[in-house]
Design an enzyme around this catalytic site. Sequence first.
Site, PDB file in Angstrom:
ATOM      1  N   TYR A   1       0.858  -1.183   0.000  1.00  0.00           N
ATOM      2  CA  TYR A   1       0.000   0.000   0.000  1.00  0.00           C
ATOM      3  C   TYR A   1       0.892   1.229   0.000  1.00  0.00           C
ATOM      4  O   TYR A   1       1.821   1.319   0.811  1.00  0.00           O
ATOM      5  CB  TYR A   1      -0.894   0.003   1.241  1.00  0.00           C
ATOM      6  CG  TYR A   1      -1.806   1.210   1.367  1.00  0.00           C
ATOM      7  CD1 TYR A   1      -1.580   2.176   2.345  1.00  0.00           C
ATOM      8  CD2 TYR A   1      -2.886   1.385   0.518  1.00  0.00           C
ATOM      9  CE1 TYR A   1      -2.419   3.278   2.472  1.00  0.00           C
ATOM     10  CE2 TYR A   1      -3.728   2.489   0.633  1.00  0.00           C
ATOM     11  CZ  TYR A   1      -3.478   3.437   1.614  1.00  0.00           C
ATOM     12  OH  TYR A   1      -4.309   4.522   1.731  1.00  0.00           O
TER      13      TYR A   1
ATOM     14  N   ASP B   1       9.401   2.848  -0.423  1.00  0.00           N
ATOM     15  CA  ASP B   1       8.357   3.549   0.319  1.00  0.00           C
ATOM     16  C   ASP B   1       8.573   3.245   1.805  1.00  0.00           C
ATOM     17  O   ASP B   1       8.214   2.169   2.290  1.00  0.00           O
ATOM     18  CB  ASP B   1       6.969   3.078  -0.145  1.00  0.00           C
ATOM     19  CG  ASP B   1       5.869   3.773   0.639  1.00  0.00           C
ATOM     20  OD1 ASP B   1       4.685   3.621   0.267  1.00  0.00           O
ATOM     21  OD2 ASP B   1       6.188   4.455   1.636  1.00  0.00           O
TER      22      ASP B   1
ATOM     23  N   LYS C   1       4.557   9.605   8.733  1.00  0.00           N
ATOM     24  CA  LYS C   1       4.442   9.055  10.091  1.00  0.00           C
ATOM     25  C   LYS C   1       5.533   9.553  11.047  1.00  0.00           C
ATOM     26  O   LYS C   1       5.470  10.663  11.570  1.00  0.00           O
ATOM     27  CB  LYS C   1       4.408   7.530  10.010  1.00  0.00           C
ATOM     28  CG  LYS C   1       3.214   7.016   9.162  1.00  0.00           C
ATOM     29  CD  LYS C   1       3.186   5.517   9.074  1.00  0.00           C
ATOM     30  CE  LYS C   1       2.213   5.025   8.037  1.00  0.00           C
ATOM     31  NZ  LYS C   1       0.813   4.996   8.486  1.00  0.00           N
TER      32      LYS C   1
HETATM   33  P1  KE4 Z   1      -0.785   8.415   4.535  1.00  0.00           P
HETATM   34  O1  KE4 Z   1      -1.305   9.137   3.309  1.00  0.00           O
HETATM   35  O2  KE4 Z   1      -1.875   7.616   5.210  1.00  0.00           O
HETATM   36  O3  KE4 Z   1      -0.035   9.331   5.495  1.00  0.00           O
HETATM   37  O4  KE4 Z   1       0.339   7.365   4.080  1.00  0.00           O
HETATM   38  C1  KE4 Z   1       0.015   6.432   3.066  1.00  0.00           C
HETATM   39  C2  KE4 Z   1       0.986   5.278   3.145  1.00  0.00           C
HETATM   40  C3  KE4 Z   1       2.002   5.194   2.218  1.00  0.00           C
HETATM   41  N1  KE4 Z   1       2.901   4.185   2.259  1.00  0.00           N
HETATM   42  C4  KE4 Z   1       2.831   3.231   3.227  1.00  0.00           C
HETATM   43  C5  KE4 Z   1       3.842   2.133   3.240  1.00  0.00           C
HETATM   44  C6  KE4 Z   1       1.813   3.279   4.200  1.00  0.00           C
HETATM   45  O5  KE4 Z   1       1.755   2.314   5.153  1.00  0.00           O
HETATM   46  C7  KE4 Z   1       0.874   4.316   4.173  1.00  0.00           C
HETATM   47  C8  KE4 Z   1      -0.274   4.417   5.172  1.00  0.00           C
HETATM   48  N2  KE4 Z   1      -0.331   3.407   6.165  1.00  0.00           N
HETATM   49  C9  KE4 Z   1      -1.637   3.097   6.665  1.00  0.00           C
HETATM   50  C10 KE4 Z   1      -1.496   1.957   7.667  1.00  0.00           C
HETATM   51  N3  KE4 Z   1      -1.433   0.696   7.030  1.00  0.00           N
HETATM   52  C11 KE4 Z   1      -2.326   4.282   7.263  1.00  0.00           C
HETATM   53  C12 KE4 Z   1      -3.540   3.977   8.094  1.00  0.00           C
HETATM   54  C13 KE4 Z   1      -4.788   4.495   7.470  1.00  0.00           C
HETATM   55  O6  KE4 Z   1      -4.905   4.422   6.223  1.00  0.00           O
HETATM   56  O7  KE4 Z   1      -5.651   4.968   8.245  1.00  0.00           O
END
Ligand code: KE4
Length: 427
Positions: free
Chosen positions: A142, A237, A265
């Site tokens: 993801y 990533d 994060k």
């Molecule tokens: P954000 O746009 O949510 O800040 O980051 C996206 C993203 C990009 N790359 C990786 C490897 C990620 O894990 C994420 C977002 N992680 C999720 C948790 N699996 C966020 C939780 C959520 O979507 O509420």
Amino acid sequence: MTRSENLFKEALCYIPGGVNSPVRAYGSVGMTPRFIKKAEGPYVIDEDGNRYIDYIGSWGPMILGHNHPAVLDAVIKTAKDGLSFGAATELEVEMAEYICKNIPSVEMVRMVNSGTEAVMSAIRAARGYTGRNKIIKFAGCYHGHSDAMLVKAGSGVMTAGIPDSAGVPAGCTQDTLTAVYNDIDSVKAIFDEFDGQIAAVIIEAVAANMGVVLPKEGFLKELRELCTQKGAVLIFDEVITGFRLAFGGAQEYFGIQADMVTYGKIIGGGMPVGAYGGKRQIMEMVAPAGPVYQAGTLSGNPVAMAAGLTQLKLLKENPDIYSHMAALGEKLFGGIKDLLEKYERKYPVNHAASLGCVYFTEQEVDNYEKAKTSDTNAFADYFRFMLEHGIHLAPSQFEAIFLNNAHSDETVEETLHVMEEYLKSRA
Ligand code: KE4
């Protein structure tokens, strides 16, 4: 009705699914989501006063534990000078310099407001730099919710069982090609079919959005060599793994240098921050230095920079944090493995440093298809038991357990005790 139940009922009237991010809705575990009122160290407290040992940690940012006093002080102090100016500030320069001086592969970096934005922008820069369009991602990884990445994505997409996503025209994903995690031949096949057209390969060096899947020995090295040979940009990533697996993230942990890296994060310390960076010749493609446009009203926000910088400095100045979390990881995930064996459950436990997960399936899991064999109802039963006994886990089989520095032998032992009660009750 509990306050969480009342709040969720009200939220459903005004917010799609009652939440501002799908996984929070507890959709796959069939419970009312807990509304959290406050947090401290390893704990979160919900609106009904229930305290939980927390293994979400805001999905990674709270690596020092919740509400670390130094981070909180930095936010309050900086906020007093103003929340946002929409102009350049010293703190942005300090953050950029800090990342560039501490991450060898990063010669330049641009701050954004989320991991999604970091990935979307990095891909645009890679396409602008190579003049190519195609991107290779891996099924189950993801990379945020930008259109081009919503192809066989992990995390909430996988949790909800959404095949990809409505509202994404084929034109947005026609250049996104999907390989199989840990299968270098599947990557080579795509390079052969689209020779000379691949702008970048993007990967989570430890995949933490289909549960936790580790790279097989040599896989990342072969991927590095293949991208170099083909002139494709290798993007790590590191939104989750960055500054978590080690201070230098997955690049340090595995000894592999990517051409670009994305962060989120942890670098925000709990505030909305993302970043993308890498080789100077790639990053100088980004406006206003170059022709790749990317912008953001709150990018580099001073309060967010203060939170993130304080957290990064604490991590660097206290390297024993990483050994502490690694030891707790061994204790927690090793302890879970021992309990599963004791109660004759053949579930695999995957973990790397402070990240891990239990798969409710009876086969080793090293890719998306195998992760999908998990019994999500059995997971939901485990999740509900753990939550009702004071353990706040991610409400999905396809997420990770996040340890943080505020966890201790005591919180891990308490967690293992509850896990044993669960296994005993289902024996
Ligand atoms: P954000 O746009 O949510 O800040 O980051 C996206 C993203 C990009 N790359 C990786 C490897 C990620 O894990 C994420 C977002 N992680 C999720 C948790 N699996 C966020 C939780 C959520 O979507 O509420």
